[in-house]
Scaffold this motif. Structure first.
Motif, short mmCIF file in Angstrom:
data_model
loop_
_atom_site.label_atom_id
_atom_site.label_comp_id
_atom_site.label_asym_id
_atom_site.label_seq_id
_atom_site.Cartn_x
_atom_site.Cartn_y
_atom_site.Cartn_z
N ILE A 98 98.40 -8.71 25.53
CA ILE A 98 99.03 -9.54 26.46
C ILE A 98 97.89 -10.03 27.61
O ILE A 98 97.90 -11.00 27.84
N ALA A 99 97.13 -9.08 28.03
CA ALA A 99 96.02 -9.36 28.92
C ALA A 99 95.00 -10.41 28.44
O ALA A 99 94.57 -11.42 28.94
N LEU A 100 94.68 -10.32 27.01
CA LEU A 100 93.84 -11.21 26.55
C LEU A 100 94.32 -12.66 26.19
O LEU A 100 93.73 -13.54 26.53
N GLU A 101 95.63 -12.62 26.11
CA GLU A 101 96.57 -13.83 25.71
C GLU A 101 96.58 -14.76 27.04
O GLU A 101 96.37 -15.69 27.26
N ARG A 102 96.70 -13.85 28.22
CA ARG A 102 96.70 -14.40 29.68
C ARG A 102 95.39 -14.84 29.86
O ARG A 102 95.30 -15.94 30.70
N ALA A 103 94.23 -14.20 29.79
CA ALA A 103 92.95 -14.39 30.00
C ALA A 103 92.75 -15.63 29.52
O ALA A 103 92.03 -16.62 30.15
N THR A 104 92.89 -15.84 27.97
CA THR A 104 92.49 -17.28 27.44
C THR A 104 93.36 -18.18 27.80
O THR A 104 92.67 -19.48 27.95
N SER A 105 94.52 -18.09 28.27
CA SER A 105 95.34 -19.19 28.85
C SER A 105 94.84 -19.93 30.08
O SER A 105 94.72 -21.07 30.59
N LEU A 106 93.94 -18.93 30.86
CA LEU A 106 93.60 -19.43 32.13
C LEU A 106 92.10 -20.07 31.96
O LEU A 106 91.67 -20.63 32.76
N GLU A 107 91.46 -19.56 30.94
CA GLU A 107 90.01 -19.98 30.63
C GLU A 107 89.88 -21.46 30.75
O GLU A 107 88.68 -22.14 31.09
N GLU A 108 90.70 -22.23 30.02
CA GLU A 108 90.80 -23.44 30.17
C GLU A 108 91.20 -24.19 31.49
O GLU A 108 90.94 -25.46 31.66
N ARG A 109 91.78 -23.41 32.33
CA ARG A 109 91.95 -23.99 33.79
C ARG A 109 91.06 -23.51 34.97
O ARG A 109 91.45 -23.51 36.08
N LEU A 110 89.87 -22.85 34.46
CA LEU A 110 89.00 -22.47 35.56
C LEU A 110 88.27 -23.48 36.25
O LEU A 110 87.91 -24.55 35.73
N SER A 111 88.06 -23.14 37.60
CA SER A 111 87.03 -23.78 38.34
C SER A 111 85.57 -23.18 38.16
O SER A 111 85.56 -22.10 38.49
N LYS A 112 84.70 -24.08 38.16
CA LYS A 112 83.27 -23.51 37.89
C LYS A 112 82.49 -24.21 39.03
O LYS A 112 82.49 -25.49 39.14
N LEU A 113 81.69 -23.17 39.45
CA LEU A 113 80.61 -23.72 40.64
C LEU A 113 79.29 -23.20 40.13
O LEU A 113 79.14 -22.28 39.85
#
Length: 207
Positions: A98-113
């Motif tokens: 579950i944790a990996l699935e949630r992290a993967t779904s967030l990865e495409e929506r990250l803000s990077k600086l």
């Protein structure tokens, strides 16, 4: 993520007391109520306090979920990864998945600086901070996941004036860059101050 991994590898802390567990549970209950009311910023603060008092995988997952609802995507992403690692070591494979699935779904929506530090400006003792947190030298000139919103970048070095800038990090997916400017020389010590230091040094040597 590096900081979270370092924390995960730190030596075991003192055993949680009954009082700490009770306080942690109270904070957790308050946090879940606040989440039901969609008061995520307050809920995250309570959950973080609960986790500090009595670290638990379940609380960690709740906190990561809270961060995501509060718009703190980078914090959520990093914490879900930590939770997955913790779950794996505990043999809790369902929670790891579950944790990996949630992290993967967030990865495409990250803000990077990306904080760019040209080699010519990398003076001795230079430190770069994002919102007060030290950025490892290896992470300079690299896009780093950060939470959206006002973000303060600071560069400082001995004998130099600090350089700071605040910018608004857009919600992800986004990518921004900021370049550290040349640090100006700091004020030189006054002659009287130099004399006092010299006198103190002589006195110390005499002892």
């Amino acid at each position: 993520v590096v900081l979270l991994l370092l924390l995960g590898a730190s030596p075991a802390v003192a055993e949680t007391t009954a009082s700490q567990r009770a306080s942690a549970e109270a904070l957790f209950q308050q946090a879940t109520q606040l989440m039901d009311e969609k008061r995520y910023a307050e809920a995250c603060e309570k959950l973080a306090g609960s986790q500090d008092l009595d670290p638990a995988l379940g609380t960690m997952l709740y906190l990561a979920d809270c961060y995501e609802h509060a718009g703190r995507s980078a914090s959520a992403w990093a914490l879900f990864h930590e939770a997955a690692d913790t779950a794996q070591r505990a043999g809790q494979l369902d929670r790891q998945r579950i944790a990996l699935e949630r992290a993967t779904s967030l990865e495409e929506r990250l803000s990077k600086l990306e904080v760019r530090v040209p080699a010519a400006r990398q003076v001795a003792g230079l430190e770069v901070l994002i919102n007060g947190a030290l950025v490892p030298r290896a992470s300079w000139n690299t896009g780093l996941p950060v939470d959206p919103g006002p973000t303060r970048i600071e560069a400082r070095a001995p004998g130099k004036k600090s350089w700071t800038v605040t910018l608004a990090v857009a919600e992800g997916p986004s990518s921004q860059a900021v370049e550290v400017q040349k640090l100006a020389d700091g004020p030189r010590p006054k002659a009287s101050a130099l004399a006092a230091r010299s006198e103190a040094a002589r006195g110390g040597s005499a002892q």
